[in-house]
Design an enzyme around this catalytic site. Structure first.
Site, PDB file in Angstrom:
ATOM      1  N   GLY A  36      50.311  33.608  25.486  1.00 64.14           N
ATOM      2  CA  GLY A  36      50.279  34.803  26.091  1.00 64.14           C
ATOM      3  C   GLY A  36      50.974  35.013  27.321  1.00 64.14           C
ATOM      4  N   THR A  51      41.232  27.125  32.265  1.00 64.62           N
ATOM      5  CA  THR A  51      41.328  27.991  33.298  1.00 64.62           C
ATOM      6  C   THR A  51      41.213  29.194  32.493  1.00 64.62           C
ATOM      7  OG1 THR A  51      43.855  27.905  33.304  1.00 64.62           O
ATOM      8  CG2 THR A  51      42.544  26.624  35.008  1.00 64.62           C
ATOM      9  N   ALA A  52      40.738  29.155  31.135  1.00 64.01           N
ATOM     10  CA  ALA A  52      40.831  30.572  30.212  1.00 64.01           C
ATOM     11  C   ALA A  52      39.334  31.076  30.385  1.00 64.01           C
ATOM     12  CB  ALA A  52      41.276  30.164  29.043  1.00 64.01           C
ATOM     13  N   ARG A  53      38.689  30.695  29.280  1.00 65.62           N
ATOM     14  CA  ARG A  53      37.236  31.258  29.337  1.00 65.62           C
ATOM     15  C   ARG A  53      36.242  30.091  28.691  1.00 65.62           C
ATOM     16  NH1 ARG A  53      35.770  36.026  31.444  1.00 65.62           N
ATOM     17  NH2 ARG A  53      37.723  37.287  31.360  1.00 65.62           N
ATOM     18  N   GLU A  58      27.404  31.320  33.841  1.00 60.95           N
ATOM     19  CA  GLU A  58      28.023  31.280  35.270  1.00 60.95           C
ATOM     20  C   GLU A  58      26.993  32.050  36.012  1.00 60.95           C
ATOM     21  OE1 GLU A  58      31.791  32.922  35.145  1.00 60.95           O
ATOM     22  OE2 GLU A  58      32.554  31.121  34.012  1.00 60.95           O
ATOM     23  N   HIS A  77      35.299  29.924  38.662  1.00 58.60           N
ATOM     24  CA  HIS A  77      35.961  30.848  38.141  1.00 58.60           C
ATOM     25  C   HIS A  77      36.595  31.686  39.213  1.00 58.60           C
ATOM     26  CE1 HIS A  77      35.502  33.645  34.418  1.00 58.60           C
ATOM     27  NE2 HIS A  77      36.748  33.728  34.903  1.00 58.60           N
ATOM     28  N   ILE A  78      37.758  31.103  39.852  1.00 61.13           N
ATOM     29  CA  ILE A  78      38.311  32.125  40.719  1.00 61.13           C
ATOM     30  C   ILE A  78      39.933  31.864  40.630  1.00 61.13           C
ATOM     31  CG2 ILE A  78      36.880  31.425  42.807  1.00 61.13           C
ATOM     32  CD1 ILE A  78      38.410  28.966  43.563  1.00 61.13           C
ATOM     33  N   ALA A  79      40.296  31.513  39.287  1.00 64.00           N
ATOM     34  CA  ALA A  79      41.641  31.506  38.975  1.00 64.00           C
ATOM     35  C   ALA A  79      42.361  32.590  39.326  1.00 64.00           C
ATOM     36  CB  ALA A  79      42.025  30.832  37.594  1.00 64.00           C
TER      37      ALA A  79
END
Length: 351
Positions: free
Chosen positions: A187, A268-270, A299, A318-320
């Site tokens: 994507g 780095t997705a979910r 989280e 979770h900062i990407a």
């Protein structure tokens, strides 16, 4: 001649998606319209958001901040709501009869009851790809941090240990130029990661049964393959698909053990893509060289979480997607949707 009243816009931002940036973009895009804007910022991320379905009256919503009363008060009789995290359940919408458009500055409107919005004729638009550039850049950094022992060296120095043994041939990391990097998902983020990886000269595999590779990627030697093949051949496996029933826990005990023994896994997705208990078991067995995890099933993660104890795992909170460019870009997309609404044009990104 009677003067018409200004079109009312409520902006509910936070300390990442600042309401001031929303307002700046709205005033620039909607300069031909008489608008009245009210703004408010929730305290996320300094305070945690709601992640589940535990709050009464918020059925079906997740990843939101704010109570029903707060959202109703802050939105008032506004025709348009621009927000990042404010929840909109069916019961909240019933209390906002003037609301006609909601612009959500995120990839998916998980904080909104879409069924209720459609039933009430409320148009909901989002900002797909808002943080794709930031996440793709972060993914490259995540791969390098894990494969080149950057995390290990940093952790050692923090503890007063000068880890010269990281220079040993049997310990030091391999270069991307000699590795096969597999990406699951092609994507907005996946395509950018492919573009950035080309500069390193690595062999690139892509698994996405719903999207075909671009002509440029095909010409540059990127290979589209099955999930089975990408598991078996990747030295680095990076996850970028959406969370669906098909992809939930796609990385589990069985698939993790099919990866190369010295492979590195990057997410780095979910969080729901991973079975983290299975990952811990596989890592304890020494099956994988390392893992870099940016998102989690719960989280924030508890301080005694087992994966925090493993020396060959890099974790970030979770900062990407966090960058100033993300904020400006999302604010611009949302403001354009509001402009189109006032101009009687159709939405670009209707949910």
């Amino acid at each position: 001649m009677t003067k018409t009243s200004p079109r009312k816009i409520a902006v509910i931002g936070d300390r990442f998606m600042l309401s001031s940036m929303f307002e700046e973009a709205l005033r620039e895009r909607c300069k031909l319209v008489d608008i009245a804007i009210t703004t408010h910022d929730f305290p996320w991320p300094d305070q945690p958001m709601e992640h589940g379905y535990a709050v009464q009256g918020m059925d079906g919503l997740k990843e939101y901040m704010g109570s029903a009363d707060e959202v109703v008060e802050l939105t008032g009789d506004a025709e348009v709501l621009v927000t990042h995290l404010a929840p909109l359940s069916a019961s909240i919408m019933e209390r906002l009869p003037a609301l006609k458009l909601v612009a959500v500055s995120r990839g998916g409107p998980v904080n909104i009851d879409m069924k209720a919005a459609r039933e009430r004729g409320i148009t909901v638009v989002n900002t797909p790809g808002r943080n794709a550039s930031a996440v793709a850049e972060f993914t490259i950094g995540a791969i390098l941090a894990e494969t080149r022992n950057i995390t290990r060296g940093h952790d050692g120095l923090r503890k007063g240990e000068y880890r010269g043994e990281l220079y040993r041939a049997d310990v030091t990391g391999r270069e991307l130029s000699e590795m096969t990097v597999g990406l699951v998902g092609y994507g907005e983020v996946g395509r950018r990661v492919v573009k950035y990886l080309k500069a390193f000269g690595c062999r690139i595999l892509v698994c996405d049964p719903y999207v075909q590779l671009s002509a440029d990627d095909l010409n540059d030697g990127v290979i589209q393959c099955s999930f089975d093949r990408i598991l078996e051949e990747s030295d680095v496996l990076s996850l970028h698909p959406r969370v669906t029933p098909e992809t939930t826990r796609m990385m589990n005990a069985e698939t993790l053990r099919r990866m190369k023994k010295d492979a590195t896994l990057v997410n780095t997705a979910r969080g729901p893509l991973m079975d983290y208990d299975a990952l811990y078991a596989v890592m304890k067995e020494g099956h994988l060289r390392g893992a870099m995890l940016e998102t989690f099933s719960v989280e924030p993660v508890p301080p005694d979480w087992p994966l925090l104890q493993l020396p060959n795992v890099t974790l970030t909170p979770h900062i990407a997607g966090a960058s100033v460019k993300t904020v400006r870009y999302a604010a611009g997309l949302a403001a354009e949707e509001v402009r189109r609404y006032f101009a009687g044009e159709g939405p670009l990104n209707r949910c």
